[in-house]
Write an enzyme that holds these catalytic residues in place. Structure first.
Site, mmCIF file in Angstrom:
data_model
loop_
_atom_site.group_PDB
_atom_site.id
_atom_site.type_symbol
_atom_site.label_atom_id
_atom_site.label_comp_id
_atom_site.label_asym_id
_atom_site.label_seq_id
_atom_site.Cartn_x
_atom_site.Cartn_y
_atom_site.Cartn_z
ATOM 1 C CE LYS A 236 69.093 86.391 -107.143
ATOM 2 N NZ LYS A 236 68.894 85.354 -106.153
ATOM 3 C CE LYS B 177 81.754 88.525 -103.757
ATOM 4 N NZ LYS B 177 80.707 88.318 -102.825
ATOM 5 C CE LYS C 102 78.016 80.014 -106.145
ATOM 6 N NZ LYS C 102 77.670 81.166 -105.328
HETATM 7 P P1 AMP Z 1 78.011 83.863 -102.204
HETATM 8 O O1 AMP Z 1 78.555 82.476 -102.168
HETATM 9 O O2 AMP Z 1 78.800 84.796 -103.072
HETATM 10 O O3 AMP Z 1 76.558 83.925 -102.456
HETATM 11 O O4 AMP Z 1 78.212 84.455 -100.723
HETATM 12 C C1 AMP Z 1 77.684 83.849 -99.567
HETATM 13 C C2 AMP Z 1 78.201 84.586 -98.349
HETATM 14 O O5 AMP Z 1 79.643 84.535 -98.287
HETATM 15 C C3 AMP Z 1 77.839 86.063 -98.288
HETATM 16 O O6 AMP Z 1 77.482 86.370 -96.957
HETATM 17 C C4 AMP Z 1 79.085 86.793 -98.660
HETATM 18 O O7 AMP Z 1 79.172 88.011 -97.991
HETATM 19 C C5 AMP Z 1 80.191 85.853 -98.213
HETATM 20 N N1 AMP Z 1 81.306 85.946 -99.170
HETATM 21 C C6 AMP Z 1 81.292 85.593 -100.469
HETATM 22 N N2 AMP Z 1 82.485 85.795 -101.067
HETATM 23 C C7 AMP Z 1 83.299 86.313 -100.094
HETATM 24 C C8 AMP Z 1 84.664 86.748 -100.067
HETATM 25 N N3 AMP Z 1 85.443 86.687 -101.141
HETATM 26 N N4 AMP Z 1 85.161 87.213 -98.901
HETATM 27 C C9 AMP Z 1 84.376 87.265 -97.801
HETATM 28 N N5 AMP Z 1 83.104 86.892 -97.757
HETATM 29 C C10 AMP Z 1 82.555 86.400 -98.884
#
Ligand code: AMP
Length: 341
Positions: A119, A207, A210
């Site tokens: 970061k 994956k 957002k």
């Molecule tokens: P993030 O919004 O990327 O910071 O992710 C927040 C949480 O959502 C984390 O625990 C990730 O493991 C889960 N997560 C994010 N993107 C995915 C995805 N495409 N599939 C499954 N879990 C996700």
């Protein structure tokens, strides 16, 4: 007797997508269902952690409440007496213990934290808060003698650090803190609740995230059911033309199957057998689109029915209780350090 403690943070994030829902929210809710009887479950909002890098502060308070609305709509049981839902900044012992632990932590060990390095890389004016983040996290854990801390892989180094600090303090001052379990045991515990990875609809090699700029490959929880159905119909597939589950060779179709299986709580094999003999993906896509839009209709209805007063009541009750627990731990630390008689 005191129950063992599971502690995890509920991140504030307004752009949640179906990947977050299936990969993070559902496992958390399943964990609550599975363990509410035998454990004390601490679900806290790490609001003090949320501005280690700059944010829009005018939205912070509302985002916290909105996030809890989403968890409640997803099925988090606010009535469970063993589940404590609280905001970090409402339990001041988190900050006070951080100041104390700072003096028993080393610049070198914090500088080695991968998340900090990533970061901070190439950024001007890195905040001390970003550097100190793992110590605040250690306080979050050690104040409640938490044994299990379900986190993503990017946080496991921080749990090891919390253990190191606790061992150091225990060696110097006697048994102040319960150690969180080591990484292998944490992983074993977490593997009890299945986590799935949902892929981007347009580029299924990556994956769902957002950060996708077009938003076409992402189903947001705020998408209208119609828009979401359209996104599914536009999902990238392959030229095999035969419904078959193979994440490596057929990531697009496998992703659609994963989504359908999760939303309808059906075994993948059973779903695949429904399309045996078909040479096109239209039918499958239509079924996934229908499942996604009916999921969103249902979820958005539940969200609209959430009563903020219930959330605030739960927060306030947990915060009173957690202040007692945390202050008692803080006092034993203060006594050991010679700050109190
Ligand atoms: P993030 O919004 O990327 O910071 O992710 C927040 C949480 O959502 C984390 O625990 C990730 O493991 C889960 N997560 C994010 N993107 C995915 C995805 N495409 N599939 C499954 N879990 C996700």
């Amino acid at each position: 007797m005191k129950k063992p403690v599971i502690l995890t943070g509920l991140r504030s994030n307004n752009d949640l997508h179906i990947g977050n829902y299936l990969g993070a929210l559902m496992p958390l809710i399943n964990m609550q269902v599975q363990h509410a009887k035998d454990y004390d479950i601490h679900l806290f909002v790490p609001d003090l952690h949320s501005f280690t890098t700059p944010i829009d502060h005018s939205k912070l308070y509302e985002q916290t409440i909105n996030n809890l609305r989403i968890y409640a709509a997803a099925g988090l049981d606010l009535d469970s007496p063993n589940t404590h839902i609280y905001r970090q900044s409402y339990v001041s012992a988190h900050s006070e213990l951080t100041v104390i632990l700072n003096c028993f932590s080393h610049m070198g060990e914090l500088s080695r934290m991968t998340q900090y390095k990533e970061k901070a890389e190439n950024k001007p004016n890195i905040s001390v808060g970003l550097f100190d983040y793992p110590i605040l996290m250690a306080s979050d854990i050690l104040l409640y003698d938490a044994q299990y801390v379900p986190v993503g892989a990017d946080q496991s180094q921080h749990i090891e650090l919390a253990r190191d600090i606790a061992i150091r303090m225990n060696n110097k001052f006697g048994d102040l803190f319960t150690l969180p379990e080591p990484e292998a045991k944490q992983a074993e515990f977490m593997s009890q609740t299945e986590r799935m990875r949902i892929r981007d609809l347009i580029t299924p090699e990556k994956k769902m995230s957002k950060s996708d700029e077009t938003g076409k490959g992402v189903i947001f929880l705020t998408d209208t059911p119609e828009a979401a159905a359209k996104k599914i119909m536009g999902a990238t597939t392959d030229s095999f033309g035969e419904v078959h589950y193979d994440k490596k060779e057929r990531p697009g179709i496998s992703n659609l199957l994963d989504i359908l299986a999760a939303l309808t709580d059906t075994d993948i094999k059973e779903i695949v057998s429904r399309y045996a003999g078909q040479t096109q993906y239209g039918e499958l896509k239509k079924d996934v689109a229908e499942a996604v839009s009916s999921f969103l209709t249902d979820f958005q209805f539940k969200l609209s029915q959430i009563d903020d007063a219930v959330i605030i009541k739960k927060l306030e009750a947990s915060e009173i209780q957690m202040n007692k627990v945390a202050n008692s731990k803080l006092l034993s630390v203060q006594k050991a350090l010679g700050l109190r008689l």
